[in-house]
Design an enzyme around this catalytic site. Structure first.
Site, PDB file in Angstrom:
ATOM      1  N   GLU A 263      -8.662 -27.904 -31.001  1.00 44.27           N
ATOM      2  CA  GLU A 263      -7.313 -28.194 -31.465  1.00 44.27           C
ATOM      3  C   GLU A 263      -6.389 -26.990 -31.213  1.00 44.27           C
ATOM      4  O   GLU A 263      -6.710 -25.863 -31.580  1.00 44.27           O
ATOM      5  CB  GLU A 263      -7.371 -28.523 -32.950  1.00 44.27           C
ATOM      6  CG  GLU A 263      -6.046 -28.668 -33.648  1.00 44.27           C
ATOM      7  CD  GLU A 263      -6.206 -28.790 -35.153  1.00 44.27           C
ATOM      8  OE1 GLU A 263      -5.258 -29.261 -35.798  1.00 44.27           O
ATOM      9  OE2 GLU A 263      -7.276 -28.419 -35.676  1.00 44.27           O
ATOM     10  N   LYS A 323      -1.726 -36.406 -32.736  1.00 42.47           N
ATOM     11  CA  LYS A 323      -2.394 -36.564 -34.021  1.00 42.47           C
ATOM     12  C   LYS A 323      -1.583 -37.478 -34.924  1.00 42.47           C
ATOM     13  O   LYS A 323      -0.375 -37.304 -35.093  1.00 42.47           O
ATOM     14  CB  LYS A 323      -2.599 -35.194 -34.684  1.00 42.47           C
ATOM     15  CG  LYS A 323      -3.409 -35.257 -35.971  1.00 42.47           C
ATOM     16  CD  LYS A 323      -3.687 -33.871 -36.538  1.00 42.47           C
ATOM     17  CE  LYS A 323      -4.572 -33.933 -37.769  1.00 42.47           C
ATOM     18  NZ  LYS A 323      -4.837 -32.595 -38.343  1.00 42.47           N
ATOM     19  N   CYS A 375      -9.092 -32.790 -35.751  1.00 43.09           N
ATOM     20  CA  CYS A 375      -9.393 -32.145 -37.031  1.00 43.09           C
ATOM     21  C   CYS A 375      -9.659 -33.157 -38.139  1.00 43.09           C
ATOM     22  O   CYS A 375     -10.617 -33.920 -38.092  1.00 43.09           O
ATOM     23  CB  CYS A 375      -8.257 -31.195 -37.397  1.00 43.09           C
ATOM     24  SG  CYS A 375      -8.642 -30.122 -38.818  1.00 43.09           S
TER      25      CYS A 375
END
Length: 501
Positions: A263, A323, A375
């Site tokens: 990430e 995301k 994540c």
């Protein structure tokens, strides 16, 4: 019940909650939560009032979450620069909020006053499974330490994961615990109370033997890069060149068809990264007849909005993923008129990300269809399956350096193991400091990089096709089973019956 007895039960409930954490990674003692919950259920059965049961559930939750999510203090204080008193207060408030869910379970269960023991056990499992699910989305959700995760990957109850997901595993775990608690009472020490317990565990073991998905095509070579960039250095301008050079070197040393960086491995906006740098990575990926995934910040409309994104370069057309599920107070500030002041307290760069779409599809990379999640997103199985059954592989990219040297990264690894079990897919984890790993479709870690080292994990990943029941139906099977169990629990009350079933 005397005050002394109540104090003893409360102290023991807190201890039981703390011990429950041993069921989760890095300990993986999957039977522990079953027995700690059995004792909590026993306390609930002998509680004189629903408020006392709620208090016992709350204290149990405080013990479990206080012991299990201490890494949040590290994120807030060590890396977020929050003053120690404020960080401690924030952790206590969060634990107290999370503890409300087992409290609610105990309160409702006792309020129903179900006298039939097996029926009571069914209701206990249903209520806890639903409370774990409720915790997963209320106020954007925080399903960390959902009981079902403790059964990944070896626990026989984990066999229910491809059918009902992690909350369904929570349901059967607490149902098992409630049946065990009946054996504490002499009047229920009979075979008819043991048989349902044995049946649940044998069914779980049997479900583990089913191959819900099947291999598709040949395995693909993969390299998962771990830059080991300390969180306190990651965003410093004088460390930028070092970070970029680290990932360039690890990339150029790889001969794999699929290369994945963590990430925001390049802590820059996409349009700030030198085109020559990305061209160098893309050229190497093409030389390997494959693709590379690179984490960067995307700001398509200037700097008015920006996204935590992954970009692909190589033989396949360039693609990106934004995301969707953001971390409250880590990536966005909820209710800004109320909590806007937090921006001035936390020293976290880029604290106000925009949200990507929930309908994003898998990336076509190195001959595979890769469902990317970033994540915290892999904590939400019901969102992961939106890219299935099209996806042949799952990939989680993360920066668990925020957790420091705590048990947090290992807990996150176990969450990824559960996602692999639910979907019948390999999960590839590329993280900044660890745990970087290759997980097979049964949730077993095949390879793992040493944490806090600069390295690349090279291995093979097998694509899979097909759909588990959980992929097809999501949490609906959980709702159906929980609903049926609760109806069974309530029918005797509606009929005025109070027989020992």
């Amino acid at each position: 019940m005397s005050k002394k007895t109540l104090r003893s039960q409360l102290a023991l409930s807190f201890l039981l909650g703390a011990i429950t954490v041993l069921g989760f990674a890095p300990f993986y003692l999957f039977p522990v939560p079953v027995f700690t919950l059995a004792l909590l259920c026993h306390f609930w059965r002998i509680s004189a009032t629903s408020m006392r049961a709620a208090l016992l559930g709350f204290i149990f939750g405080m013990g479990m979450f206080s012991a299990g999510v201490t890494w949040i203090y590290i994120s807030l204080h060590d890396f977020g620069a929050m003053p120690m008193p404020a960080a401690v207060l924030a952790l206590v408030v969060l634990c107290a909020y999370l503890a409300l869910f087992p409290a609610l379970t105990g309160w409702i269960l006792t309020k129903l006053r179900i006298s039939a023991p097996i029926v009571w056990s069914l209701a206990a499992g249903a209520l806890w499974g639903l409370s774990d699910w409720l915790r997963s989305f209320l106020f954007t959700g925080f399903p960390w330490l959902t009981l079902g995760y403790s059964q990944a990957p070896a626990g026989p109850l984990g066999g229910f994961a491809p059918v009902m997901g992690v909350y369904g595993v929570s349901l059967v775990l607490v149902l098992s615990a409630a049946l065990i608690c009946l054996l504490f009472e002499k009047r229920f020490r009979e075979w008819r109370y043991l048989l349902p317990l044995l049946a649940i565990w044998f069914i779980g073991f049997g479900l583990q033997q089913i191959r819900w998905t099947e291999p598709q095509g040949e395995p693909v070579t993969v390299s998962l890069l771990q830059g080991n960039i300390s969180q306190d250095l990651k965003w410093r301008e004088d460390q930028l060149v070092t970070s970029m050079d680290t990932y360039a070197r690890l990339t150029l040393e790889s001969s794999s068809r699929l290369i994945i960086t963590p990430e925001i491995s390049i802590p820059l906006y996409r349009d700030e990264v030198p085109s020559s740098y990305l061209a160098r990575l893309a050229t190497h990926a093409k030389r390997n007849n494959g693709d590379i995934l690179v984490g960067m910040v995307e700001a398509p409309g200037g700097r008015s909005e920006y996204y935590n994104s992954m970009f692909s370069f190589g033989t396949s057309p360039d693609q990106s993923y934004r995301k969707y599920h953001l971390v409250p107070f880590g990536e966005f500030i909820p209710l800004k008129p109320v909590f806007g002041w937090v921006i001035d307290v936390l020293k976290i760069p880029l604290l106000d990300f925009s949200r990507g779409g929930l309908d994003q599809q898998p990336m076509s990379l190195a001959g595979q269809r890769v469902a990317v999640n970033i994540c915290y997103e892999d904590v939400f199985g019901e969102e992961i399956i939106k890219q299935l059954p099209q996806a042949t592989l799952l990939a989680n990219v993360s920066n668990d350096a925020w957790f420091g040297r705590s048990i947090g990264p290992r807990q996150h690894l176990q969450i990824s193991q559960m996602r692999a079990m639910e979907t019948g897919r390999y999960m590839l984890r590329a993280t900044n400091t660890g745990v970087t790993a290759i997980i097979n479709e049964r949730g077993i870690v095949l390879q793992e990089a040493e944490v806090f080292t600069t390295t690349a994990l090279h291995g093979m990943a097998q694509g899979y096709a097909g759909a588990t029941p959980y992929v097809r139906f999501g949490n609906n099977l959980l709702f159906i089973l929980a609903g049926v169990l609760l109806v069974i629990g309530l029918l005797p009350i509606f009929r005025g019956e109070h027989k020992n079933l």
